[in-house]
Design a protein around this motif. Structure first.
Motif, PDB file in Angstrom:
ATOM      1  N   UNK A  63       0.815  -1.211   0.000  1.00 29.23           N
ATOM      2  CA  UNK A  63       0.000   0.000   0.000  1.00 29.23           C
ATOM      3  C   UNK A  63       0.845   1.257   0.000  1.00 29.23           C
ATOM      4  N   UNK A  64       1.956   1.211   0.744  1.00 32.21           N
ATOM      5  CA  UNK A  64       2.880   2.340   0.762  1.00 32.21           C
ATOM      6  C   UNK A  64       3.480   2.559  -0.621  1.00 32.21           C
ATOM      7  N   UNK A  65       3.911   1.489  -1.263  1.00 32.63           N
ATOM      8  CA  UNK A  65       4.489   1.600  -2.607  1.00 32.63           C
ATOM      9  C   UNK A  65       3.477   2.162  -3.598  1.00 32.63           C
ATOM     10  N   UNK A  66       2.233   1.744  -3.487  1.00 32.13           N
ATOM     11  CA  UNK A  66       1.201   2.250  -4.397  1.00 32.13           C
ATOM     12  C   UNK A  66       1.021   3.760  -4.240  1.00 32.13           C
ATOM     13  N   UNK A  67       1.063   4.236  -3.005  1.00 30.42           N
ATOM     14  CA  UNK A  67       0.905   5.676  -2.787  1.00 30.42           C
ATOM     15  C   UNK A  67       2.120   6.442  -3.313  1.00 30.42           C
ATOM     16  N   UNK A  68       3.292   5.864  -3.176  1.00 33.38           N
ATOM     17  CA  UNK A  68       4.498   6.504  -3.721  1.00 33.38           C
ATOM     18  C   UNK A  68       4.357   6.686  -5.228  1.00 33.38           C
ATOM     19  N   UNK A  69       3.883   5.658  -5.913  1.00 31.83           N
ATOM     20  CA  UNK A  69       3.702   5.744  -7.365  1.00 31.83           C
ATOM     21  C   UNK A  69       2.669   6.801  -7.720  1.00 31.83           C
ATOM     22  N   UNK A  70       1.619   6.904  -6.900  1.00 35.78           N
ATOM     23  CA  UNK A  70       0.590   7.908  -7.174  1.00 35.78           C
ATOM     24  C   UNK A  70       1.141   9.323  -7.015  1.00 35.78           C
ATOM     25  N   UNK A  71       2.026   9.526  -6.047  1.00 29.38           N
ATOM     26  CA  UNK A  71       2.610  10.850  -5.813  1.00 29.38           C
ATOM     27  C   UNK A  71       3.691  11.158  -6.841  1.00 29.38           C
ATOM     28  N   UNK A  72       4.497  10.163  -7.192  1.00 34.05           N
ATOM     29  CA  UNK A  72       5.597  10.360  -8.152  1.00 34.05           C
ATOM     30  C   UNK A  72       5.613   9.188  -9.129  1.00 34.05           C
ATOM     31  N   UNK A  73       4.926   9.300 -10.253  1.00 37.75           N
ATOM     32  CA  UNK A  73       4.823   8.177 -11.198  1.00 37.75           C
ATOM     33  C   UNK A  73       6.151   7.763 -11.814  1.00 37.75           C
ATOM     34  N   UNK A  74       7.121   8.668 -11.826  1.00 41.61           N
ATOM     35  CA  UNK A  74       8.427   8.297 -12.356  1.00 41.61           C
ATOM     36  C   UNK A  74       9.508   9.045 -11.602  1.00 41.61           C
ATOM     37  N   UNK A  75      10.755   8.666 -11.881  1.00 38.52           N
ATOM     38  CA  UNK A  75      11.887   9.300 -11.224  1.00 38.52           C
ATOM     39  C   UNK A  75      12.411   8.468 -10.071  1.00 38.52           C
ATOM     40  N   UNK A  76      13.651   8.731  -9.655  1.00 39.30           N
ATOM     41  CA  UNK A  76      14.263   7.983  -8.554  1.00 39.30           C
ATOM     42  C   UNK A  76      13.530   8.217  -7.231  1.00 39.30           C
ATOM     43  N   UNK A  77      13.611   7.214  -6.369  1.00 42.15           N
ATOM     44  CA  UNK A  77      12.939   7.241  -5.069  1.00 42.15           C
ATOM     45  C   UNK A  77      13.969   7.002  -3.974  1.00 42.15           C
ATOM     46  N   UNK A  78      13.876   7.754  -2.890  1.00 41.43           N
ATOM     47  CA  UNK A  78      14.670   7.479  -1.700  1.00 41.43           C
ATOM     48  C   UNK A  78      13.726   7.010  -0.605  1.00 41.43           C
ATOM     49  N   UNK A  79      14.122   5.944   0.098  1.00 47.88           N
ATOM     50  CA  UNK A  79      13.325   5.439   1.214  1.00 47.88           C
ATOM     51  C   UNK A  79      14.200   5.442   2.454  1.00 47.88           C
ATOM     52  N   UNK A  80      13.800   6.265   3.443  1.00 51.07           N
ATOM     53  CA  UNK A  80      14.547   6.370   4.691  1.00 51.07           C
ATOM     54  C   UNK A  80      13.910   5.437   5.709  1.00 51.07           C
ATOM     55  N   UNK A  81      14.674   4.432   6.173  1.00 48.69           N
ATOM     56  CA  UNK A  81      14.133   3.387   7.025  1.00 48.69           C
ATOM     57  C   UNK A  81      14.702   3.439   8.434  1.00 48.69           C
ATOM     58  N   UNK A  82      13.809   3.329   9.416  1.00 50.26           N
ATOM     59  CA  UNK A  82      14.219   3.172  10.800  1.00 50.26           C
ATOM     60  C   UNK A  82      14.396   1.701  11.124  1.00 50.26           C
ATOM     61  N   UNK A  83      14.528   1.411  12.420  1.00 55.29           N
ATOM     62  CA  UNK A  83      14.824   0.021  12.775  1.00 55.29           C
ATOM     63  C   UNK A  83      13.632  -0.736  13.358  1.00 55.29           C
ATOM     64  N   UNK A  84      12.454  -0.121  13.389  1.00 52.55           N
ATOM     65  CA  UNK A  84      11.268  -0.807  13.861  1.00 52.55           C
ATOM     66  C   UNK A  84      10.427  -1.326  12.716  1.00 52.55           C
ATOM     67  N   UNK A  85       9.189  -1.703  13.023  1.00 53.11           N
ATOM     68  CA  UNK A  85       8.310  -2.222  11.979  1.00 53.11           C
ATOM     69  C   UNK A  85       7.994  -1.187  10.910  1.00 53.11           C
TER      70      UNK A  85
END
Length: 501
Positions: free
Chosen positions: A41-63
């Motif tokens: 679901x998160x990935x789908x929303x990312x595509x809706x906001x930015x249909x193309x171009x590089x993506x950065x994903x900043x990840x913490x250490x929890x769920x």
């Protein structure tokens, strides 16, 4: 607590964790499957906001970070260029989050420079279990995300926001959109959290309804379900059946406020409205209010005095609802008038503007009233009622609205784009928003009149308060469509009320 049908519960993190445990332990849904669905679901929303171009994903250490790792894998499988930036090494992760991180190649330590060529960035740093102020590497990453000037998609809740309350004790991510999992959380709808969340999309992760947890005590108002329950005039009704509203306020130089409140009550359905104003300004109201009655009361240099209370009490014997405060002014006599009137009135009261200021620091005096009371403060007025700084109310709106409702044993309508309707038992209804067009003089007086009109039909006071808030908000939205956000004045909102249902 059983919520009315017109409220949509907003589970806090504790209730949400209990629901997750129920789904995993009782229904046998693997936690890894819930994380997979959340990440999708998160990935789908990312595509809706930015249909193309590089993506950065900043990840913490929890769920929350685990959701980000799932999204990274899925987006790469879809052909997107994804930079996966971690604020903690994989060795510090555990459970499903670690398992999903191990499925992603090329994880890099978080570095702000890696955001430079991206079209969008995903905030998967802190989840719904977070409270307090971010620190260390996470705080640095939040600052970098905000400084990058890129659209941000948040996972579940913007990092730095308390999901239960909307509080931000330190810097918080400013998101363009938020993918929240299973159900929206209170902090996404209550400011300052609401202003950080952007557009909220609820992602179904496959948890069925029926979890054996307490219903939330914070809920979002469902306009269609609520407004369908409001009674409308029927054959056989009289002007008093339609609703009797008294407006007690006004003073020299402040005659517009009671006029607006009275006209708003009429447009919201009240059948009989009387404006009770100082005698020296009665002629002004009489000329403006062709369909309403006016009553001139004893005054002192254009302001109310306590000598006018008996006449208003006599008029209130017909029942209905009483608005106290619009245009009242801050003279000693006017304040005495407001305090005495509210204490003695045996009808429902809507207390606004200087009617509220007359009770500054004295909320407890309202607790003994035998009839319903609705307070309609903005943040500054609520701060004066509670004898705290306005900045404290702004930072913790939910906490202070509940405190005022408990102290006064009244319903508190804390105004804002996230208007909160708090009742003394702790239940809080949240308005899903309105329009910036309401940020103009007089719209608070309009709200008071609308609330009184709904309340005058003998509805449950909490329901009436929520309905009045939403009618006012919807009228503002309609007026903005007609006039443009910057062109709306309070009278436009009144004229739009018939179209608000």
């Amino acid at each position: 607590m059983t919520l009315p049908s017109w409220l949509q519960g907003l589970p806090d993190p504790e209730r949400m964790r209990a629901t997750d445990r129920w789904a995993i332990e009782e229904l046998g849904i693997p936690g890894s499957e819930l994380m997979e669905r959340a990440g999708r679901g998160l990935a789908d929303l990312v595509v809706a906001v930015a249909p193309d171009g590089p993506i950065a994903i900043a990840c913490g250490k929890g769920n929350n970070g685990g959701d980000g790792y799932v999204a990274a894998r899925l987006l790469r499988e879809a052909g997107r260029d994804v930079h996966v930036l971690a604020v903690a090494p994989i060795q510090e992760l555990s459970g499903d989050a670690r398992a999903n991180a191990e499925r992603v190649e090329g994880i890099e330590p978080f570095a702000a420079a890696r955001l430079d060529d991206c079209a969008v960035v995903v905030d998967a740093l802190l989840g719904t279990g977070f409270s307090g102020a971010p620190h260390g590497a996470v705080a640095g990453a939040i600052a970098a995300l905000n400084a990058a000037g890129l659209p941000v998609v948040a996972a579940d809740v913007p990092s730095g926001i308390d999901a239960a309350t909307g509080v931000a004790e330190g810097e918080a991510v400013q998101a363009r959109a938020t993918a929240t999992f299973a159900a929206a959380k209170p902090g996404l709808w209550i400011n300052p959290g609401k202003s950080h969340a952007g557009a909220v999309r609820v992602v179904d992760i496959g948890i069925p309804t029926g979890a054996p947890v307490d219903e939330p005590d914070i809920a979002l108002i469902d306009d269609a379900a609520l407004l369908a329950l409001l009674p409308s005039r029927r054959a056989g009704w009289t002007k008093f059946t339609s609703g009797h509203v008294l407006v007690a306020g006004g003073s020299r130089g402040l005659t517009g406020a009671p006029s607006l409140a009275a006209e708003a009550a009429q447009r919201a359905g009240a059948g009989y409205v009387t404006a009770c104003v100082p005698a020296s300004v009665q002629i002004v109201l009489a000329q403006r209010l062709l369909e309403a009655m006016t009553r001139g009361l004893p005054d002192d240099d254009g302001a109310h005095t306590a000598a006018g209370v008996d006449e208003v009490i006599e008029l209130a014997a017909r029942g209905g609802a009483l608005v106290v405060g619009p245009g009242l002014g801050r003279s000693d006599g006017a304040f005495a008038f407001a305090r005495d009137l509210v204490a003695r009135a045996e009808v429902a009261v809507v207390l606004d503007a200087d009617g509220l200021n007359a009770h500054a620091g004295g909320l407890g005096a309202l607790a003994g009233r035998g009839a319903p009371t609705i307070l309609t403060p903005h943040e500054g007025e609520l701060a004066r009622l509670l004898d705290v700084e306005s900045s404290a109310v702004q930072a913790r709106r939910l906490e202070h609205a509940r405190a005022a409702a408990e102290q006064s044993q009244a319903i508190v309508v804390l105004k804002g784009d996230d208007t909160l309707v708090a009742e003394p038992g702790g239940l809080v209804a949240v308005s899903p928003g309105a329009t910036g067009a309401l940020a103009t003089a007089g719209t608070g007086d309009v709200l008071s009149g609308v609330l009184a009109a709904v309340l005058a039909r003998d509805l449950d006071p909490f329901m009436a308060a929520c309905a009045g808030v939403r009618l006012h908000a919807r009228a503002g939205i309609h007026a903005a469509h007609e006039k443009g956000v910057d062109g709306v004045i309070a009278r436009d909102v009144i004229e739009a009320l018939p179209f608000a249902r």
